[in-house]
Design a protein around this motif. Structure first.
Motif, mmCIF file in Angstrom:
data_model
loop_
_atom_site.group_PDB
_atom_site.id
_atom_site.type_symbol
_atom_site.label_atom_id
_atom_site.label_comp_id
_atom_site.label_asym_id
_atom_site.label_seq_id
_atom_site.Cartn_x
_atom_site.Cartn_y
_atom_site.Cartn_z
ATOM 1 N N ARG A 40 0.725 -1.151 0.008
ATOM 2 C CA ARG A 40 -0.060 0.054 -0.132
ATOM 3 C C ARG A 40 0.873 1.228 -0.166
ATOM 4 O O ARG A 40 0.483 2.304 -0.730
ATOM 5 N N ARG A 63 0.202 -13.965 -0.316
ATOM 6 C CA ARG A 63 -1.256 -13.734 -0.371
ATOM 7 C C ARG A 63 -1.729 -12.340 0.297
ATOM 8 O O ARG A 63 -2.661 -11.733 -0.382
ATOM 9 N N ALA A 82 -0.656 -9.577 -2.042
ATOM 10 C CA ALA A 82 -1.628 -9.778 -3.285
ATOM 11 C C ALA A 82 -2.933 -8.958 -3.163
ATOM 12 O O ALA A 82 -3.588 -8.375 -3.877
ATOM 13 N N GLU A 83 -3.597 -9.593 -1.861
ATOM 14 C CA GLU A 83 -4.694 -9.078 -1.501
ATOM 15 C C GLU A 83 -4.796 -7.249 -1.334
ATOM 16 O O GLU A 83 -5.775 -6.657 -1.603
ATOM 17 N N ALA A 142 -2.760 -5.472 -2.931
ATOM 18 C CA ALA A 142 -2.594 -4.903 -4.424
ATOM 19 C C ALA A 142 -3.892 -5.047 -5.001
ATOM 20 O O ALA A 142 -4.161 -4.270 -6.311
ATOM 21 N N GLN A 143 -4.887 -5.895 -4.663
ATOM 22 C CA GLN A 143 -6.001 -5.987 -5.523
ATOM 23 C C GLN A 143 -6.832 -4.850 -5.630
ATOM 24 O O GLN A 143 -7.075 -4.128 -4.679
ATOM 25 N N GLY A 144 -7.236 -4.392 -6.967
ATOM 26 C CA GLY A 144 -7.963 -3.300 -7.179
ATOM 27 C C GLY A 144 -7.186 -1.804 -7.289
ATOM 28 O O GLY A 144 -7.525 -0.839 -7.748
ATOM 29 N N GLY A 148 -1.818 -15.314 -5.593
ATOM 30 C CA GLY A 148 -2.236 -13.974 -6.548
ATOM 31 C C GLY A 148 -1.030 -13.121 -7.213
ATOM 32 O O GLY A 148 -1.485 -11.878 -7.500
ATOM 33 N N HIS A 196 1.351 -11.666 -9.770
ATOM 34 C CA HIS A 196 1.169 -11.399 -11.297
ATOM 35 C C HIS A 196 2.427 -11.678 -12.110
ATOM 36 O O HIS A 196 2.378 -12.333 -13.117
#
Length: 273
Positions: A103, A137, A140-141, A143-145, A178, A180
């Protein structure tokens, strides 16, 4: 200037393009501007190069998150290229720390970053499998969105654990968690690189210029590599030029090294705001 979302879109497109691309590693704003002027399409920070520029070793104990992200932000501001960051091991062992690092990286203008599974603990240099997966994980969560491409690194081969099977198991799990892009620095040869690429369902990053055999972009692309970085090797090459130049002055009293120096006029163009 491009927006962060536009930079992210360009960055994603590079990973989905028809050929492998090189993402060189500047260590400050000046080196970023030079590399951007040469036609590269994305940049990545280097903890090693930045550490050397601060008179430090490249280690978890010598670099903190704030200074690494401040350096990354200076590189982001220096060019209009997408910038991904070397985020070490997320700057802490806990999954939530990795998430917070992602974040913060996004808030500094970065469109990508890597989290590695090296612990910095000499007695247990690689995080246990389940814990390592949980860290990826969480990252990745986070970074999601967001316009942010997460790279997960399996560090076995840089930490005295040349276990290809375990490296593949980890990378496959990081993909499922998750990530990339997947990355195992220090793979011993082209066959190992080919094996890794063929076993994974996400783009693979390979680093050149660190140690061991060196392969061309063409050879790496044929093996399935999508992205090629150079780590701290450009910074080390610059330091090598400094040492050789200073040795000439000290040992021979001559200044022929200046014949290879960039002209001030060229530097002025590259460094203008």
């Amino acid at each position: 200037m491009l927006t962060q979302v536009e930079k992210f879109q360009h960055f994603v497109a590079l990973h989905q393009g028809p050929a492998a691309f090189v993402i060189p590693n500047p260590w400050d704003a000046g080196s970023a501007r030079i590399l951007a002027s040469m036609g590269f399409r994305a940049l990545a920070t280097t903890s090693a190069g930045f550490a050397f520029s601060k008179g430090k070793r490249d280690s978890f104990n010598c670099l903190d998150r704030d200074e690494m992200l401040a350096n990354a932000a200076e590189i982001v501001a220096a060019t209009d290229l997408p910038v991904s960051a070397d985020l070490g091991n997320g700057f802490g062992p806990e999954p939530e720390t990795c998430a917070q690092t992602i974040r913060l990286a996004y808030s500094h203008g970065l469109v990508g970053g890597s989290i590695e599974d090296a612990s910095g603990n000499a007695d247990a240099p690689i995080y246990a499998f389940d814990h390592a997966v949980a860290r990826v994980r969480a990252a990745a969560e986070a970074a999601q969105g967001l316009p942010f491409l997460l790279t997960a690194r399996a560090e076995n081969f840089l930490n005295g654990r040349p276990d290809l099977d375990d490296t593949l198991r980890r990378l496959q799990a990081y993909s499922e968690a998750g990530a990339h892009v997947l990355y195992a620095p220090g793979l011993p040869d082209l066959e190992a690189i080919r094996t890794v690429c063929s076993a994974l369902d996400k783009p693979v990053n390979v680093v050149m210029g660190l140690r061991g055999p060196v392969y061309s972009v063409e050879e790496l692309a044929a093996a399935g590599v999508r992205r090629i970085s150079v780590g701290g090797s450009l910074a080390r090459a610059a330091l090598g030029a400094l040492v050789r130049s200073a040795q000439e002055v000290r040992d021979t009293g001559t200044f022929n090294y200046a014949n290879d120096a960039l002209p001030v006029s060229q530097i002025a163009v590259l460094m203008r705001h």
